[in-house]
Design a protein around this motif. Structure first.
Motif, PDB file in Angstrom:
ATOM      1  N   MET A   1      52.030  54.382  42.980  1.00 26.93           N
ATOM      2  CA  MET A   1      51.433  53.138  43.416  1.00 26.93           C
ATOM      3  C   MET A   1      49.985  53.402  43.815  1.00 26.93           C
ATOM      4  SD  MET A   1      52.878  50.610  46.290  1.00 26.93           S
ATOM      5  CE  MET A   1      51.880  49.354  46.955  1.00 26.93           C
ATOM      6  N   LEU A   2      49.123  52.478  43.469  1.00 22.81           N
ATOM      7  CA  LEU A   2      47.710  52.626  43.781  1.00 22.81           C
ATOM      8  C   LEU A   2      47.480  52.452  45.275  1.00 22.81           C
ATOM      9  CD1 LEU A   2      46.124  50.510  40.897  1.00 22.81           C
ATOM     10  CD2 LEU A   2      46.199  52.983  41.082  1.00 22.81           C
ATOM     11  N   SER A   3      46.460  53.162  45.754  1.00 21.22           N
ATOM     12  CA  SER A   3      46.103  52.985  47.156  1.00 21.22           C
ATOM     13  C   SER A   3      45.390  51.637  47.309  1.00 21.22           C
ATOM     14  CB  SER A   3      45.188  54.121  47.604  1.00 21.22           C
ATOM     15  OG  SER A   3      43.927  54.006  46.966  1.00 21.22           O
ATOM     16  N   PRO A   4      45.366  51.090  48.511  1.00 16.25           N
ATOM     17  CA  PRO A   4      44.716  49.787  48.693  1.00 16.25           C
ATOM     18  C   PRO A   4      43.246  49.787  48.274  1.00 16.25           C
ATOM     19  CG  PRO A   4      46.039  50.329  50.610  1.00 16.25           C
ATOM     20  CD  PRO A   4      46.045  51.537  49.717  1.00 16.25           C
ATOM     21  N   ARG A   5      42.527  50.867  48.507  1.00 10.94           N
ATOM     22  CA  ARG A   5      41.109  50.914  48.124  1.00 10.94           C
ATOM     23  C   ARG A   5      40.955  50.910  46.598  1.00 10.94           C
ATOM     24  NH1 ARG A   5      38.675  55.408  52.238  1.00 10.94           N
ATOM     25  NH2 ARG A   5      38.824  54.125  54.104  1.00 10.94           N
ATOM     26  N   ARG A   6      41.773  51.729  45.938  1.00  8.93           N
ATOM     27  CA  ARG A   6      41.688  51.797  44.488  1.00  8.93           C
ATOM     28  C   ARG A   6      42.105  50.467  43.863  1.00  8.93           C
ATOM     29  NH1 ARG A   6      43.089  57.150  41.386  1.00  8.93           N
ATOM     30  NH2 ARG A   6      41.404  57.704  42.747  1.00  8.93           N
ATOM     31  N   LEU A   7      43.129  49.854  44.431  1.00  4.24           N
ATOM     32  CA  LEU A   7      43.588  48.555  43.956  1.00  4.24           C
ATOM     33  C   LEU A   7      42.501  47.495  44.142  1.00  4.24           C
ATOM     34  CD1 LEU A   7      46.057  47.173  42.740  1.00  4.24           C
ATOM     35  CD2 LEU A   7      46.785  46.630  45.054  1.00  4.24           C
ATOM     36  N   ALA A   8      41.828  47.524  45.301  1.00  2.00           N
ATOM     37  CA  ALA A   8      40.751  46.554  45.550  1.00  2.00           C
ATOM     38  C   ALA A   8      39.585  46.788  44.591  1.00  2.00           C
ATOM     39  CB  ALA A   8      40.289  46.659  46.998  1.00  2.00           C
ATOM     40  N   ALA A   9      39.267  48.061  44.334  1.00  2.00           N
ATOM     41  CA  ALA A   9      38.176  48.363  43.401  1.00  2.00           C
ATOM     42  C   ALA A   9      38.525  47.899  41.987  1.00  2.00           C
ATOM     43  CB  ALA A   9      37.889  49.861  43.418  1.00  2.00           C
ATOM     44  N   THR A  10      39.771  48.133  41.580  1.00  2.00           N
ATOM     45  CA  THR A  10      40.212  47.690  40.249  1.00  2.00           C
ATOM     46  C   THR A  10      40.198  46.173  40.158  1.00  2.00           C
ATOM     47  OG1 THR A  10      41.626  49.642  40.119  1.00  2.00           O
ATOM     48  CG2 THR A  10      42.086  47.868  38.575  1.00  2.00           C
ATOM     49  N   ALA A  11      40.664  45.504  41.208  1.00  2.00           N
ATOM     50  CA  ALA A  11      40.680  44.033  41.210  1.00  2.00           C
ATOM     51  C   ALA A  11      39.261  43.484  41.169  1.00  2.00           C
ATOM     52  CB  ALA A  11      41.412  43.525  42.444  1.00  2.00           C
ATOM     53  N   ALA A  12      38.330  44.097  41.898  1.00  2.00           N
ATOM     54  CA  ALA A  12      36.935  43.634  41.879  1.00  2.00           C
ATOM     55  C   ALA A  12      36.331  43.810  40.489  1.00  2.00           C
ATOM     56  CB  ALA A  12      36.127  44.399  42.919  1.00  2.00           C
ATOM     57  N   LEU A  13      36.621  44.920  39.834  1.00  2.00           N
ATOM     58  CA  LEU A  13      36.111  45.165  38.497  1.00  2.00           C
ATOM     59  C   LEU A  13      36.682  44.137  37.507  1.00  2.00           C
ATOM     60  CD1 LEU A  13      34.446  47.051  36.651  1.00  2.00           C
ATOM     61  CD2 LEU A  13      36.539  48.358  36.301  1.00  2.00           C
ATOM     62  N   LEU A  14      38.001  43.901  37.612  1.00  2.00           N
ATOM     63  CA  LEU A  14      38.621  42.903  36.724  1.00  2.00           C
ATOM     64  C   LEU A  14      38.095  41.490  37.011  1.00  2.00           C
ATOM     65  CD1 LEU A  14      42.331  44.116  36.559  1.00  2.00           C
ATOM     66  CD2 LEU A  14      40.625  44.152  34.731  1.00  2.00           C
ATOM     67  N   ALA A  15      37.845  41.177  38.278  1.00  2.00           N
ATOM     68  CA  ALA A  15      37.313  39.855  38.636  1.00  2.00           C
ATOM     69  C   ALA A  15      35.915  39.679  38.062  1.00  2.00           C
ATOM     70  CB  ALA A  15      37.311  39.683  40.148  1.00  2.00           C
ATOM     71  N   ALA A  16      35.091  40.709  38.170  1.00  2.00           N
ATOM     72  CA  ALA A  16      33.737  40.629  37.621  1.00  2.00           C
ATOM     73  C   ALA A  16      33.786  40.495  36.093  1.00  2.00           C
ATOM     74  CB  ALA A  16      32.948  41.865  38.027  1.00  2.00           C
ATOM     75  N   LEU A  17      34.654  41.245  35.468  1.00  2.00           N
ATOM     76  CA  LEU A  17      34.799  41.176  34.021  1.00  2.00           C
ATOM     77  C   LEU A  17      35.299  39.791  33.594  1.00  2.00           C
ATOM     78  CD1 LEU A  17      34.658  42.844  31.387  1.00  2.00           C
ATOM     79  CD2 LEU A  17      37.064  43.403  31.759  1.00  2.00           C
ATOM     80  N   THR A  18      36.289  39.257  34.343  1.00  2.00           N
ATOM     81  CA  THR A  18      36.831  37.926  34.033  1.00  2.00           C
ATOM     82  C   THR A  18      35.758  36.860  34.237  1.00  2.00           C
ATOM     83  OG1 THR A  18      39.015  38.656  34.731  1.00  2.00           O
ATOM     84  CG2 THR A  18      38.679  36.301  34.596  1.00  2.00           C
ATOM     85  N   ALA A  19      35.004  36.961  35.317  1.00  2.00           N
ATOM     86  CA  ALA A  19      33.923  35.987  35.566  1.00  2.00           C
ATOM     87  C   ALA A  19      32.891  36.049  34.446  1.00  2.00           C
ATOM     88  CB  ALA A  19      33.284  36.261  36.929  1.00  2.00           C
ATOM     89  N   GLY A  20      32.561  37.254  33.999  1.00  2.00           N
ATOM     90  CA  GLY A  20      31.603  37.404  32.887  1.00  2.00           C
ATOM     91  C   GLY A  20      32.137  36.786  31.606  1.00  2.00           C
ATOM     92  N   VAL A  21      33.405  37.025  31.287  1.00  2.00           N
ATOM     93  CA  VAL A  21      34.008  36.475  30.064  1.00  2.00           C
ATOM     94  C   VAL A  21      34.046  34.961  30.143  1.00  2.00           C
ATOM     95  CG1 VAL A  21      36.188  36.318  28.780  1.00  2.00           C
ATOM     96  CG2 VAL A  21      35.321  38.544  29.486  1.00  2.00           C
ATOM     97  N   LEU A  22      34.440  34.423  31.328  1.00  2.00           N
ATOM     98  CA  LEU A  22      34.478  32.961  31.484  1.00  2.00           C
ATOM     99  C   LEU A  22      33.076  32.364  31.359  1.00  2.00           C
ATOM    100  CD1 LEU A  22      37.137  32.400  34.296  1.00  2.00           C
ATOM    101  CD2 LEU A  22      37.304  31.755  31.900  1.00  2.00           C
ATOM    102  N   ALA A  23      32.088  33.033  31.930  1.00  2.00           N
ATOM    103  CA  ALA A  23      30.713  32.534  31.813  1.00  2.00           C
ATOM    104  C   ALA A  23      30.271  32.529  30.352  1.00  2.00           C
ATOM    105  CB  ALA A  23      29.775  33.392  32.659  1.00  2.00           C
ATOM    106  N   LEU A  24      30.613  33.555  29.590  1.00  2.00           N
ATOM    107  CA  LEU A  24      30.278  33.600  28.163  1.00  2.00           C
ATOM    108  C   LEU A  24      30.987  32.483  27.391  1.00  2.00           C
ATOM    109  CD1 LEU A  24      30.266  37.397  27.232  1.00  2.00           C
ATOM    110  CD2 LEU A  24      28.392  35.777  26.970  1.00  2.00           C
ATOM    111  N   LEU A  25      32.254  32.249  27.710  1.00  2.00           N
ATOM    112  CA  LEU A  25      32.998  31.197  27.013  1.00  2.00           C
ATOM    113  C   LEU A  25      32.434  29.814  27.329  1.00  2.00           C
ATOM    114  CD1 LEU A  25      36.696  32.460  27.422  1.00  2.00           C
ATOM    115  CD2 LEU A  25      35.329  32.437  25.335  1.00  2.00           C
ATOM    116  N   VAL A  26      32.009  29.601  28.587  1.00  2.00           N
ATOM    117  CA  VAL A  26      31.429  28.301  28.955  1.00  2.00           C
ATOM    118  C   VAL A  26      30.088  28.133  28.268  1.00  2.00           C
ATOM    119  CG1 VAL A  26      30.462  26.960  30.883  1.00  2.00           C
ATOM    120  CG2 VAL A  26      32.686  28.070  31.124  1.00  2.00           C
ATOM    121  N   THR A  27      29.252  29.161  28.264  1.00  2.00           N
ATOM    122  CA  THR A  27      27.927  29.054  27.627  1.00  2.00           C
ATOM    123  C   THR A  27      28.048  28.929  26.111  1.00  2.00           C
ATOM    124  OG1 THR A  27      27.716  31.461  27.643  1.00  2.00           O
ATOM    125  CG2 THR A  27      26.648  30.259  29.419  1.00  2.00           C
TER     126      THR A  27
END
Length: 145
Positions: A1-27
Motif C-alpha cells: 500500500m502506498l504511503s499517504p505522501r506518495r499517494l498524495a503526490a500521485t493524486a496531485a500528478l494525476l489531477a494536474a494531468l487530468t486538468a491539462g487534458v480537460l483544458a485541451l479538450l475544451v480548447t
C-alpha cells in the motif's frame, strides 16, 4: 500500500494531468465547458471519497493495533492476578504455619517453665529435708559428745 505522501503526490500528478487534458479538450472544442466542469466535480468527489476511505482504513488499523495491545495487557493482567492469588495462598499457608509454630513454642515454653517450677518446688522440699537431716546430725553429734 502506498504511503499517504506518495499517494498524495500521485493524486496531485494525476489531477494536474487530468486538468491539462480537460483544458485541451475544451480548447479543441471536443467537449463543452459544462461537461468539463461536471467531470472535474466528479473527479474531486471521487478523490475526496478515496481520501476518506484512506483515513478510515488508517483509523481502523490503529484501532486494531490498540485492540491487540489491550488484549495483550489483559492477558498480562490475568497472569499477574493468578500469580498474586498463588502468592496469597502461599502467604496464608505460611501464616498458618507460623501461628502453629508459635503455638507449639508457647506450649513448649509452658512445659519448660512448669518443669522448672516443679524442679524448684522439689529442690525446696529437698533443701528442707537436707536441712532437717543436718539438724538431726548436729543434734546427734551434740548428744554423743
Amino acid at each position: 500500500m502506498l504511503s499517504p505522501r506518495r499517494l498524495a503526490a500521485t493524486a496531485a500528478l494525476l489531477a494536474a494531468l487530468t486538468a491539462g487534458v480537460l483544458a485541451l479538450l475544451v480548447t479543441a472544442g471536443l467537449i463543452t465547458f459544462g461537461a468539463a466542469a461536471v467531470t472535474v466535480a466528479f473527479l474531486v468527489t471521487l478523490a475526496a471519497l478515496a481520501f476518506l476511505v484512506l483515513i478510515v482504513r488508517r483509523l481502523d488499523g490503529k484501532a486494531h493495533r490498540i485492540d491487540l495491545r489491550i488484549k495483550k495487557y489483559e492477558a498480562e493482567l490475568a497472569r499477574t492476578t493468578t500469580a498474586l492469588k498463588n502468592i496469597e495462598t502461599r502467604l496464608d499457608l505460611l501464616v498458618q504455619a507460623v501461628e502453629d509454630s508459635a503455638a507449639r513454642r508457647a506450649d513448649d515454653l509452658g512445659a519448660i517453665l512448669a518443669s522448672l517450677g516443679e524442679d524448684r518446688v522439689n529442690a525446696m522440699a529437698r533443701a528442707r529435708e537436707v536441712e532437717e537431716l543436718r539438724a538431726e546430725v548436729r543434734a546427734l553429734a551434740r548428744d554423743s559428745v
